[in-house]
Design a protein around this motif. Structure first.
Motif, PDB file in Angstrom:
ATOM      1  N   ARG A  84      49.460 -18.134 -30.712  1.00 40.58           N
ATOM      2  CA  ARG A  84      49.965 -19.897 -30.078  1.00 40.58           C
ATOM      3  C   ARG A  84      50.452 -19.776 -28.454  1.00 40.58           C
ATOM      4  O   ARG A  84      50.659 -20.729 -28.337  1.00 40.58           O
ATOM      5  CB  ARG A  84      51.446 -19.666 -31.362  1.00 40.58           C
ATOM      6  CG  ARG A  84      50.734 -19.367 -32.514  1.00 40.58           C
ATOM      7  CD  ARG A  84      52.108 -19.644 -33.791  1.00 40.58           C
ATOM      8  NE  ARG A  84      52.412 -18.294 -33.412  1.00 40.58           N
ATOM      9  CZ  ARG A  84      53.754 -17.480 -33.743  1.00 40.58           C
ATOM     10  NH1 ARG A  84      54.798 -17.915 -34.545  1.00 40.58           N
ATOM     11  NH2 ARG A  84      54.042 -16.313 -33.599  1.00 40.58           N
ATOM     12  N   SER A  85      50.579 -19.029 -27.946  1.00 44.38           N
ATOM     13  CA  SER A  85      50.797 -18.603 -26.671  1.00 44.38           C
ATOM     14  C   SER A  85      49.754 -19.414 -26.056  1.00 44.38           C
ATOM     15  O   SER A  85      49.186 -18.759 -25.494  1.00 44.38           O
ATOM     16  CB  SER A  85      51.721 -17.701 -26.331  1.00 44.38           C
ATOM     17  OG  SER A  85      52.718 -17.343 -27.528  1.00 44.38           O
ATOM     18  N   ASN A 118      44.131  -8.965 -35.779  1.00 48.63           N
ATOM     19  CA  ASN A 118      45.031  -8.440 -35.621  1.00 48.63           C
ATOM     20  C   ASN A 118      46.004  -8.438 -34.838  1.00 48.63           C
ATOM     21  O   ASN A 118      47.762  -8.818 -36.104  1.00 48.63           O
ATOM     22  CB  ASN A 118      45.290  -8.080 -33.963  1.00 48.63           C
ATOM     23  CG  ASN A 118      45.661  -7.418 -33.009  1.00 48.63           C
ATOM     24  OD1 ASN A 118      46.996  -6.717 -33.204  1.00 48.63           O
ATOM     25  ND2 ASN A 118      46.531  -8.036 -32.485  1.00 48.63           N
ATOM     26  N   TYR A 161      55.827  -6.138 -45.739  1.00 45.86           N
ATOM     27  CA  TYR A 161      55.111  -6.500 -44.824  1.00 45.86           C
ATOM     28  C   TYR A 161      54.507  -4.990 -45.155  1.00 45.86           C
ATOM     29  O   TYR A 161      53.558  -4.874 -45.170  1.00 45.86           O
ATOM     30  CB  TYR A 161      56.418  -5.858 -43.418  1.00 45.86           C
ATOM     31  CG  TYR A 161      55.169  -5.049 -42.724  1.00 45.86           C
ATOM     32  CD1 TYR A 161      54.495  -6.192 -41.623  1.00 45.86           C
ATOM     33  CD2 TYR A 161      55.240  -4.107 -42.351  1.00 45.86           C
ATOM     34  CE1 TYR A 161      53.600  -5.546 -40.568  1.00 45.86           C
ATOM     35  CE2 TYR A 161      54.294  -3.421 -41.256  1.00 45.86           C
ATOM     36  CZ  TYR A 161      53.702  -4.547 -40.514  1.00 45.86           C
ATOM     37  OH  TYR A 161      52.949  -3.809 -39.029  1.00 45.86           O
ATOM     38  N   THR A 213      55.102  -2.214 -28.619  1.00 44.88           N
ATOM     39  CA  THR A 213      54.861  -3.800 -28.420  1.00 44.88           C
ATOM     40  C   THR A 213      55.704  -4.459 -29.106  1.00 44.88           C
ATOM     41  O   THR A 213      57.517  -3.786 -29.658  1.00 44.88           O
ATOM     42  CB  THR A 213      53.878  -3.939 -29.645  1.00 44.88           C
ATOM     43  OG1 THR A 213      54.621  -3.996 -30.568  1.00 44.88           O
ATOM     44  CG2 THR A 213      52.468  -2.888 -29.399  1.00 44.88           C
TER      45      THR A 213
END
Ligand SMILES: NC(=O)c1ccc[n+]([C@@H]2O[C@H](COP(=O)([O-])OP(=O)(O)OC[C@H]3O[C@@H](n4cnc5c(N)ncnc54)[C@H](OP(=O)(O)O)[C@@H]3O)[C@@H](O)[C@H]2O)c1
Length: 259
Positions: free
Chosen positions: A35-36, A89, A154, A189
């Motif tokens: 999205r970025s 990913n 999740y 991360t």
């Protein structure tokens, strides 16, 4: 790998960015999705400058939106790009009691971790099997091997990814195509902050492996057509030992580790 094109979702940071670095270091071309927009543009410039001669195509897309996987596929087709490797990913998690987490967050998690990943496999696999060539790597997790109280959706989403990938690999392996389920353990991360996992007991006291080391083991597994790859000795040992212990103990121990 040279001149092969890898489509990587969630390539604006973390593991996705490392998969892109590794693939481009072998002379491979890239289609990067996230999205970025700014991050993707800067990263494209960085890679094309460092790796002379490769091409990086970016697609700015929120993969939780309806039809987003098809939009990605159509844009790739319109630009006559052949995808040799698909790395699904993009994904996220959320730590907290099931009933306390906002429904929108869960819906987006299911849309991203499960729906868009499945749709991208469904779109790209026929092209790969028709060519008798292609590799897919779906990013699962060590979370796939047990239920995860406090991160129930999740963990369940990553079990889905593991089982889907193993089954698809079995269906297409005779057609020259492989599907790898890559299962990293906790990794350093942005995911750790985003999912609020950094606050959990187990993560607070753990030295996390770098995203580069983890991505490298996944990339090698995909290249070697491994159906399932768990990163790291300890993670392998835990995933194996879970099979030997009663399920209710596993759930109870997971809960103790997390909260
Ligand atoms: N880090 C760990 O401990 C760990 C362990 C096991 C498995 N994993 C899995 O590894 C994968 C990569 O995670 P990471 O650790 O690299 O996390 P990360 O640093 O948070 O990166 C996630 C990536 O996904 C993209 N993304 C998030 N929402 C998106 C959306 N709606 N549409 C398109 N792209 C989206 C993000 O880009 P934008 O924000 O720009 O869209 C970003 O590039 C995930 O599937 C995760 O579940 C991580």
């Amino acid at each position: 790998m040279k001149n092969k094109t890898a489509l990587i979702t969630g390539a604006s940071r973390g593991l996705g960015k490392e998969f892109a670095r590794i693939h481009s270091s072998h002379g491979g071309n890239l289609v990067l999705v996230a999205r970025s927009e700014n991050e993707l543009r800067l990263f494209k410039n960085e890679l094309e400058t460092i790796q002379n001669g490769i091409s990086v195509y970016i697609i700015v897309k929120d993969l939780t939106l309806p039809n987003s996987a098809r939009d990605v596929y159509n844009e790739i087709k319109e630009n006559n790009i052949q995808i040799d490797y698909l790395i699904n990913n993009a994904g996220f998690g959320e730590f907290g009691h099931f009933v306390d987490v906002n429904w929108d967050r869960f819906e987006k998690m299911i849309d991203l971790n499960i729906k868009s990943l499945t749709h991208l496999c469904h779109l790209f696999l026929p092209d790969m099997t028709a060519r008798n060539q292609g590799k897919i790597m779906n990013i699962s997790s060590t979370a796939a091997f047990q239920s995860g109280p406090m991160m129930a959706v999740y963990f369940a989403s990553k079990s889905y990814v593991l089982h889907l990938s193993e089954a698809l690999n079995n269906e297409v392996k005779d057609k020259g195509v492989s599907v790898t389920a890559f299962c990293p353990g906790p990794t350093d991360t942005h995911f750790m902050d985003d999912s609020k996992m950094k606050e959990t007991k187990v993560i607070k006291n753990m030295k996390l492996p770098s995203s580069h080391a983890v991505a490298l083991s996944g990339y090698k597994a995909m290249m070697n057509k491994k159906p399932v790859k768990i990163h790291g000795f300890l993670n392998n040992a835990i995933a194996f030992s879970i099979r030997l212990v009663p399920r209710k103990w596993v759930v109870a121990i997971t809960r103790k580790l997390e909260a």
